[in-house]
Design a protein around this motif. Structure first.
Motif, PDB file in Angstrom:
ATOM      1  N   GLU A 151       0.834  -1.203   0.000  1.00  0.00           N
ATOM      2  CA  GLU A 151       0.000   0.000   0.000  1.00  0.00           C
ATOM      3  C   GLU A 151       0.876   1.263   0.000  1.00  0.00           C
ATOM      4  N   SER A 152       1.959   1.189   0.760  1.00  0.00           N
ATOM      5  CA  SER A 152       2.871   2.341   0.811  1.00  0.00           C
ATOM      6  C   SER A 152       3.385   2.671  -0.587  1.00  0.00           C
ATOM      7  N   PHE A 153       3.796   1.626  -1.317  1.00  0.00           N
ATOM      8  CA  PHE A 153       4.353   1.886  -2.649  1.00  0.00           C
ATOM      9  C   PHE A 153       3.287   2.341  -3.628  1.00  0.00           C
ATOM     10  N   LYS A 154       2.073   1.821  -3.454  1.00  0.00           N
ATOM     11  CA  LYS A 154       0.979   2.295  -4.321  1.00  0.00           C
ATOM     12  C   LYS A 154       0.761   3.790  -4.123  1.00  0.00           C
ATOM     13  N   LYS A 155       1.010   4.236  -2.899  1.00  0.00           N
ATOM     14  CA  LYS A 155       0.812   5.658  -2.603  1.00  0.00           C
ATOM     15  C   LYS A 155       2.033   6.488  -2.994  1.00  0.00           C
ATOM     16  N   GLY A 156       3.002   5.846  -3.584  1.00  0.00           N
ATOM     17  CA  GLY A 156       4.147   6.572  -4.137  1.00  0.00           C
ATOM     18  C   GLY A 156       5.228   6.941  -3.145  1.00  0.00           C
ATOM     19  N   VAL A 157       5.405   6.115  -2.099  1.00  0.00           N
ATOM     20  CA  VAL A 157       6.475   6.449  -1.144  1.00  0.00           C
ATOM     21  C   VAL A 157       7.838   6.139  -1.771  1.00  0.00           C
ATOM     22  N   PHE A 158       8.843   6.813  -1.283  1.00  0.00           N
ATOM     23  CA  PHE A 158      10.200   6.622  -1.807  1.00  0.00           C
ATOM     24  C   PHE A 158      10.795   5.312  -1.306  1.00  0.00           C
ATOM     25  N   ASP A 159      10.585   4.997  -0.031  1.00  0.00           N
ATOM     26  CA  ASP A 159      11.114   3.740   0.510  1.00  0.00           C
ATOM     27  C   ASP A 159      10.319   3.320   1.738  1.00  0.00           C
ATOM     28  N   PHE A 160      10.475   2.057   2.088  1.00  0.00           N
ATOM     29  CA  PHE A 160       9.751   1.450   3.197  1.00  0.00           C
ATOM     30  C   PHE A 160      10.795   0.745   4.062  1.00  0.00           C
ATOM     31  N   ILE A 161      10.899   1.158   5.314  1.00  0.00           N
ATOM     32  CA  ILE A 161      11.935   0.584   6.196  1.00  0.00           C
ATOM     33  C   ILE A 161      11.281   0.031   7.456  1.00  0.00           C
TER      34      ILE A 161
ATOM     35  N   PHE B  68      14.709 -17.890  -2.283  1.00  0.00           N
ATOM     36  CA  PHE B  68      14.300 -16.631  -1.640  1.00  0.00           C
ATOM     37  C   PHE B  68      13.443 -15.803  -2.603  1.00  0.00           C
ATOM     38  N   LEU B  69      13.896 -15.696  -3.839  1.00  0.00           N
ATOM     39  CA  LEU B  69      13.180 -14.862  -4.814  1.00  0.00           C
ATOM     40  C   LEU B  69      11.844 -15.479  -5.230  1.00  0.00           C
ATOM     41  N   LYS B  70      11.781 -16.831  -5.192  1.00  0.00           N
ATOM     42  CA  LYS B  70      10.525 -17.510  -5.549  1.00  0.00           C
ATOM     43  C   LYS B  70       9.417 -17.184  -4.551  1.00  0.00           C
ATOM     44  N   GLY B  71       9.796 -16.759  -3.365  1.00  0.00           N
ATOM     45  CA  GLY B  71       8.825 -16.469  -2.310  1.00  0.00           C
ATOM     46  C   GLY B  71       7.734 -15.494  -2.747  1.00  0.00           C
ATOM     47  N   TRP B  72       8.056 -14.652  -3.732  1.00  0.00           N
ATOM     48  CA  TRP B  72       7.087 -13.616  -4.134  1.00  0.00           C
ATOM     49  C   TRP B  72       6.055 -14.120  -5.139  1.00  0.00           C
ATOM     50  N   GLN B  73       6.360 -15.212  -5.825  1.00  0.00           N
ATOM     51  CA  GLN B  73       5.434 -15.862  -6.753  1.00  0.00           C
ATOM     52  C   GLN B  73       4.676 -14.865  -7.647  1.00  0.00           C
ATOM     53  N   GLY B  74       5.422 -14.105  -8.410  1.00  0.00           N
ATOM     54  CA  GLY B  74       4.802 -13.198  -9.377  1.00  0.00           C
ATOM     55  C   GLY B  74       4.383 -11.862  -8.797  1.00  0.00           C
ATOM     56  N   GLU B  75       4.391 -11.762  -7.475  1.00  0.00           N
ATOM     57  CA  GLU B  75       4.043 -10.475  -6.869  1.00  0.00           C
ATOM     58  C   GLU B  75       5.195  -9.490  -7.113  1.00  0.00           C
ATOM     59  N   ASP B  76       4.911  -8.225  -6.975  1.00  0.00           N
ATOM     60  CA  ASP B  76       5.985  -7.238  -7.106  1.00  0.00           C
ATOM     61  C   ASP B  76       7.012  -7.462  -6.009  1.00  0.00           C
ATOM     62  N   SER B  77       8.231  -7.680  -6.418  1.00  0.00           N
ATOM     63  CA  SER B  77       9.268  -7.951  -5.427  1.00  0.00           C
ATOM     64  C   SER B  77      10.201  -6.756  -5.312  1.00  0.00           C
ATOM     65  N   PRO B  78      10.514  -6.347  -4.096  1.00  0.00           N
ATOM     66  CA  PRO B  78      11.467  -5.236  -3.950  1.00  0.00           C
ATOM     67  C   PRO B  78      12.881  -5.654  -4.343  1.00  0.00           C
ATOM     68  N   TYR B  79      13.097  -6.976  -4.529  1.00  0.00           N
ATOM     69  CA  TYR B  79      14.425  -7.481  -4.871  1.00  0.00           C
ATOM     70  C   TYR B  79      14.568  -7.763  -6.369  1.00  0.00           C
ATOM     71  N   ALA B  80      13.501  -7.490  -7.141  1.00  0.00           N
ATOM     72  CA  ALA B  80      13.543  -7.775  -8.582  1.00  0.00           C
ATOM     73  C   ALA B  80      14.688  -6.987  -9.225  1.00  0.00           C
ATOM     74  N   PHE B  81      15.382  -7.642 -10.150  1.00  0.00           N
ATOM     75  CA  PHE B  81      16.534  -6.992 -10.790  1.00  0.00           C
ATOM     76  C   PHE B  81      16.058  -6.119 -11.946  1.00  0.00           C
ATOM     77  N   LYS B  82      16.082  -4.837 -11.742  1.00  0.00           N
ATOM     78  CA  LYS B  82      15.597  -3.918 -12.775  1.00  0.00           C
ATOM     79  C   LYS B  82      16.615  -2.836 -13.106  1.00  0.00           C
ATOM     80  N   ASN B  83      17.621  -2.742 -12.273  1.00  0.00           N
ATOM     81  CA  ASN B  83      18.500  -1.587 -12.330  1.00  0.00           C
ATOM     82  C   ASN B  83      19.836  -1.939 -13.010  1.00  0.00           C
ATOM     83  N   TRP B  84      19.885  -1.845 -14.345  1.00  0.00           N
ATOM     84  CA  TRP B  84      21.113  -2.136 -15.095  1.00  0.00           C
ATOM     85  C   TRP B  84      22.028  -0.921 -15.081  1.00  0.00           C
ATOM     86  N   ARG B  85      23.286  -1.161 -14.807  1.00  0.00           N
ATOM     87  CA  ARG B  85      24.252  -0.055 -14.875  1.00  0.00           C
ATOM     88  C   ARG B  85      25.684  -0.608 -14.948  1.00  0.00           C
TER      89      ARG B  85
END
Lengths: 129, 292
Positions: free
Chosen positions: A94-104, B66-83
């Motif tokens: 919900e926090s991210f849906k509301k556009g927060v920068f980070d969640f700690i 560990f990564l499978k734990g999200w099962q398609g949900e948005d994961s904060p650990y998803a690799f999206k940041n190429w640099r």
């Protein structure tokens, strides 16, 4: 005071959290105001301009989720960092849906929150170039 | 929150990883998964990459699980940041390499060499971990691979809290023992998170000696009970004689997480011989959270 000094509002109903965060963030060069009541913090958002808001979620009266929604309405540009001692998947999403920068989640060490605040500050400065 | 998970190739480590995944799914913690290849390290020399060692495959598997734990949900650990980043190739040589980082939260997988307990403690200090999670054999042994006292050493010497997972059992309650008045804010918050994530109640045990309890400890017991009640965590409180504490703990249900506050003024520390924590941790049948 430097014109470039970013202003941070910290809201947590536990005074010890405010007491820890204020000097840690001031040390990095930010101006920091702390509040333990959400209604007072919202009044401050209405009367002053903040660049970053750090808010707890679970509080008496207006909870953090409602506070950040209201704060974003008043000041859409503000970057919000949520800190919570009662983390759940739902509150994180919900926090991210509301556009927060980070969640700690608590507990956190000061280094962790300092890093997140520095990233938020870098994003703000980049957007103002 | 920063979590350090230390695992080896044994089933108890896989159980502990499940707990780390559960914690991370709720807290969006920064997570480091680490393993240690034990043996002497020759300082000042490059450590050869252990291609044939099973641990690096195991660690890779832990990352995937560990990564499978999200099962398609948005994961904060998803690799999206190429640099591009400059990375060391060997001593004195760096290469700009294309890497992909997690978009929001870091998931690191690390392999260290040396004494397992000391490397885990070293990593937790360098990474400023808030919580170390590791598994161990259940029953009275509480060991790591090869019979080493890794869990005991880590709980005795860590600067941060340590969660020791003994088996794949749901946690049905938290049993927290208070024997001193100094309780850190971090430890209160750690209990908050555990109670919230597992949706369980808390039982606070105040320890008395010869029927009496220090006034400041008793006051703190009441304050902590109020603290959790104010935060909608169901809490009950009782007093137990310290000499009976070990027996009381041994009788508790095996699904209850035992939480021990450790500090310099610990009554348990004075009552029991040195390394009592390691012994308690070994004897308790379920998982143990040692808080600092």
């Amino acid at each position: 005071m430097s014109q470039n000094k970013l202003k941070i509002l910290v809201l947590d109903d536990e005074p010890i959290v405010c007491k820890r965060l204020q000097p840690a963030l001031e040390k990095l060069g930010f101006t920091v105001d702390t509040f333990t009541r959400s209604f007072e913090a919202l009044q401050a958002v209405e009367s002053s301009t903040y660049d970053i808001i750090i808010t707890d979620l679970k509080m008496e009266g207006m909870d953090g989720m409602r506070f950040l929604t209201e704060a974003k309405k008043i000041s859409p540009e503000v970057e919000v960092i949520v800190i919570t001692g009662f983390a759940t998947m739902e509150t994180a999403k919900e926090s991210f849906k509301k556009g927060v920068f980070d969640f700690i989640a608590k507990p956190f060490n000061l280094g962790e929150i300092q890093q997140v605040v520095q990233r938020a500050a870098a994003k703000i400065r980049e957007s103002r170039k | 929150m920063r979590i350090l998970f230390a695992g080896d190739e044994q089933p108890y480590s896989a159980y502990a990883l499940k707990e780390v995944t559960r914690l991370a799914m709720n807290t969006w913690a920064e997570v480091t998964i680490m393993g240690v290849i034990t043996g002497p390290v020759s300082h000042g020399q490059e450590t050869p990459w252990p291609l044939e060692h099973p641990l690096h495959q195991v660690l890779h598997g832990y990352r995937e699980d560990f990564l499978k734990g999200w099962q398609g949900e948005d994961s904060p650990y998803a690799f999206k940041n190429w640099r591009y980043e400059w990375l060391p190739v060997k001593s004195g040589l760096w290469e700009e390499t294309l890497v992909c980082r997690s978009a929001m939260k870091d998931l690191k997988v690390r392999l260290r060499f040396g004494n397992a307990a000391q490397e885990i403690l070293g990593e937790s200090k360098e990474e400023e971990a808030d919580l170390i999670v590791l598994g161990c054999t259940k029953g009275g042994q509480c060991q790591w691979l090869g019979g080493q006292a890794v869990p005991q050493t880590v709980v005795n010497e860590a600067d941060c809290s340590v969660l020791l997972v003994k088996e794949d059992q749901p946690i049905t309650g938290i049993l927290a023992c208070l024997d001193q008045s100094y309780i850190s804010q971090d430890s209160l918050e750690m209990i908050n998170q555990m109670a919230t994530i597992h949706g369980v109640s808390l039982e606070l045990i105040g320890l008395s000696q010869e029927g009496a309890m220090k006034k400041d400890v008793y006051r703190r017991l009441i304050e902590i009970g109020d603290y959790y009640e104010d935060r909608d965590i169901k809490v009950t409180t009782r007093l137990t004689e310290i000499s009976e504490f070990e027996a009381v703990v041994a009788q508790e249900l095996r699904q209850q997480l035992l939480a021990l506050w450790l500090g310099k003024k610990s009554l348990l520390d004075r009552f029991f011989p040195r390394d009592w924590v390691g012994r308690f941790v070994s004897n308790y049948q379920a998982s143990v959270l040692v808080m600092r």
